[in-house]
Write an enzyme that holds these catalytic residues in place. Structure first.
Site, PDB file in Angstrom:
ATOM      1  N   TYR A   1     -33.155  18.605  35.704  1.00  0.00           N
ATOM      2  CA  TYR A   1     -32.669  19.046  34.387  1.00  0.00           C
ATOM      3  C   TYR A   1     -32.751  20.561  34.313  1.00  0.00           C
ATOM      4  O   TYR A   1     -33.813  21.139  34.493  1.00  0.00           O
ATOM      5  CB  TYR A   1     -33.549  18.395  33.326  1.00  0.00           C
TER       6      TYR A   1
ATOM      7  N   TRP B   1     -41.431  17.470  19.843  1.00  0.00           N
ATOM      8  CA  TRP B   1     -40.784  18.584  20.554  1.00  0.00           C
ATOM      9  C   TRP B   1     -39.632  19.141  19.721  1.00  0.00           C
ATOM     10  O   TRP B   1     -39.470  20.353  19.581  1.00  0.00           O
ATOM     11  CB  TRP B   1     -40.308  18.140  21.935  1.00  0.00           C
ATOM     12  N   TRP B   2     -38.820  18.253  19.170  1.00  0.00           N
ATOM     13  CA  TRP B   2     -37.702  18.714  18.349  1.00  0.00           C
ATOM     14  C   TRP B   2     -38.205  19.516  17.151  1.00  0.00           C
ATOM     15  O   TRP B   2     -37.633  20.553  16.820  1.00  0.00           O
ATOM     16  CB  TRP B   2     -36.866  17.542  17.885  1.00  0.00           C
TER      17      TRP B   2
ATOM     18  N   HIS C   1     -40.166  26.705  26.761  1.00  0.00           N
ATOM     19  CA  HIS C   1     -39.803  25.823  27.877  1.00  0.00           C
ATOM     20  C   HIS C   1     -40.637  26.116  29.127  1.00  0.00           C
ATOM     21  O   HIS C   1     -40.914  25.206  29.899  1.00  0.00           O
ATOM     22  CB  HIS C   1     -38.304  25.909  28.161  1.00  0.00           C
TER      23      HIS C   1
END
Length: 104
Positions: free
Chosen positions: A41, A76-77, A22
């Site tokens: 976020y 990304w997942w 991240h």
């Protein structure tokens, strides 16, 4: 602007790698989230339970519902799937959290 929160879960021993990935968030993913109406976020870790608590704001007219179909989100997942509990689609398993208190 609407605030939402949800819970996800890390696999044991993956906290440092989750943070590292991240910290190096792909610019195209950050752009996609902003374009979809995501603002402010944050994700927090409960180290005892490995629960991740996410809080974000989304704009009126957001397009978050389209994110699962976007190729950048799907990549990304896939990139994160080895670190956390996921659905068969590789999307993180997400549990919505109900607001109980807010002090403005």
């Amino acid at each position: 602007m609407e605030q939402i929160a949800f819970r996800m879960r890390l696999r044991p021993g993956q906290a440092a790698e989750y943070k590292r990935r991240h910290d190096a968030l792909w610019p195209e993913l950050a752009a996609l989230l902003h374009e979809s109406g995501v603002r402010d976020y944050s994700i927090f870790l409960d180290e005892e339970t490995l629960a991740l608590f996410a809080v974000l704001h989304r704009t009126d007219g957001h397009r978050m519902d389209a994110l699962p179909q976007h190729p950048v989100m799907q990549r990304w997942w896939a990139h994160m799937a080895d670190l956390m509990e996921t659905e068969p689609s590789l999307a993180p398993q997400v549990t919505p959290l109900q607001p109980m208190f807010h002090l403005p």
